[in-house]
Enzyme design. Structure first.
Site: not given
Ligand code: DGY
Length: 422
Positions: A392, A34, A162, A81, A29
């Site tokens: 994570e 946010n 997600d 990304y 990431y």
């Molecule tokens: C991701 O890319 O997995 C994020 O959670 C999206 O915000």
């Protein structure tokens, strides 16, 4: 404990890009997220007051003119990304995503103010309170135009959770669009088995393109969104943030702001109460397009505890339910009810443990009078990092660390949670 705290600080330092923090060292990431950023500020608060405020202030520099605060702000090279800034093209400078994320900022700002004192905080509050108020108003207009009291999310990414099974049916109804499996970058950094599936990604990206093609015009998006859900978790976070914002507005003598937020609190409280399902004794989200209650017991249904200290006395069954989840796992709190067919102990939000949600739950449990249960979650949250590392998320059945490594919000939670009692 000192070793663990020192390691947490070194992770935050390594992930600091100067004014904002990337979520992980691993490259998964490469931007500012946010709710990650806001929660990371709780970790900075343990050793660097100025840096804690800067993290939030940098995020709010990316606020859109209509009040929305995007879920990603792209500051630098984001080529590792997908979907990056070239795909999203959000905001006046095309350097952000075009959707938002759970609004934890006001809650964190209240925490920083309490911790550092009103005099030290005043200059930051002068900058942040009008922006927070603008963002919160946006939820009640752009995302709830008919005034139901529930702000809708229009992308599973907005929930922060997600690929929770809660979104399965609503997401399956979204046309997949062209396959983006070959464009994904996340699976280069984390095992494909612990990430969302490609069928989910095709729909995630189709939603991005649909909203981008509508120029992210908030007035249009609510009506055209092929995915629109009233998430009880997201709205609980919003209700809690409203209460914290109200506290800060009162502290700084903004009575017009206070009465504005009072209206929001009243609406949200009633709407969240209406998510309680008497038959199943659980809080459920609702599909805003079909009107159906989504009868899937995910961790979002426990979050009313975080926004309201009368939940446990009104619904003691919720505490028994949480205890039954904890009894079924090695490490809690699982993000979906163990034993259900959709539960997957390693796949992102379909079962794994996330420390940031643990904090929300333990804070809610304390406020609801369950200090012992809160304390056991606090301890096991710190212990799992000591045992498995700063991952994570964690497999609730084995305790294995999963996803990105040297993770900022995990480091922040270790600092914050271990600072509470140890
Ligand atoms: C991701 O890319 O997995 C994020 O959670 C999206 O915000």
């Amino acid at each position: 404990m000192n070793n663990l705290r020192n390691k947490a600080i070194s992770i935050l330092q390594a992930n600091d890009r100067g004014g904002y923090t990337v979520p992980t060292t691993s490259g998964l990431y490469p931007a500012q997220w946010n709710w990650d950023s806001c929660l990371v500020a709780l970790g900075f608060a343990e050793y660097d007051e100025v840096r804690a405020w800067t993290e939030i202030e940098t995020l709010f520099l990316g606020q859109w003119p209509d009040g929305m605060v995007p879920h990603i702000i792209f500051h630098g090279d984001d080529s590792s990304y997908f979907p990056n800034s070239a795909v999203w093209q959000g905001g006046p400078d095309k350097r952000s995503s075009g959707i938002t994320q759970p609004p934890v900022a006001a809650t964190v700002v209240r925490y920083l103010t309490n911790r550092f004192g009103i005099e030290q905080s005043r200059q930051h509050l002068e900058v942040l309170l009008p922006k927070l108020l603008k963002w919160h108003r946006w939820f009640y207009t752009a995302r709830d135009p008919s005034g139901t009291g529930m702000a809708a999310i229009i992308h599973p990414w907005e929930s922060g959770m997600d690929n929770s099974p809660i979104w399965d049916a609503a997401l399956a109804a979204v046309p997949p669009g062209p396959s983006v499996a070959g464009m994904r970058k996340d699976t280069g950094f984390a095992d494909v088995a612990v990430r969302p599936t490609s069928a989910e990604y095709d729909r995630y990206i189709n939603l991005v393109i649909t909203y981008r093609d509508a120029d992210y015009d908030a007035d249009k998006l609510f009506e055209l969104a092929p995915f629109r859900v009233c998430d009880v978790g997201f709205n609980s976070i919003l209700l809690r943030a409203n209460k914290d914002l109200r506290f800060l507005l009162e502290l700084t003598g903004d009575s017009a702001g206070v009465s504005d937020v009072d209206g929001m609190i009243e609406k949200s409280r009633a709407a969240i109460d209406a998510c309680w399902d008497d038959t199943d004794q659980f809080y459920y989200s609702r599909n805003s397009l079909t009107g159906e209650l989504i009868k899937k017991p995910g961790i979002a249904g426990l979050l009313p505890l975080y926004s309201d200290d009368s939940v446990a006395s009104r619904h003691p069954e919720l505490i028994s339910r949480m205890k039954s989840w904890l009894a079924a796992v090695e490490v809690g709190v699982p993000s979906f009810e163990p034993g259900r067919p959709e539960f997957e102990s390693k796949r992102y939000w379909r079962g794994p443990v996330w420390l940031v949600v643990n904090w929300m739950l333990l804070d809610g449990l304390k406020n609801n009078g369950y200090s012992e249960l809160a304390e056991s979650i606090r301890r096991s949250s710190v212990d799992i990092v000591a045992k498995s590392g700063f991952h994570e998320y964690f497999d609730p059945l084995s305790g294995e660390g999963l996803g990105g490594t040297d993770f900022s919000w995990t480091a922040a939670m270790v600092l914050f949670l271990s600072g509470m009692n140890d």
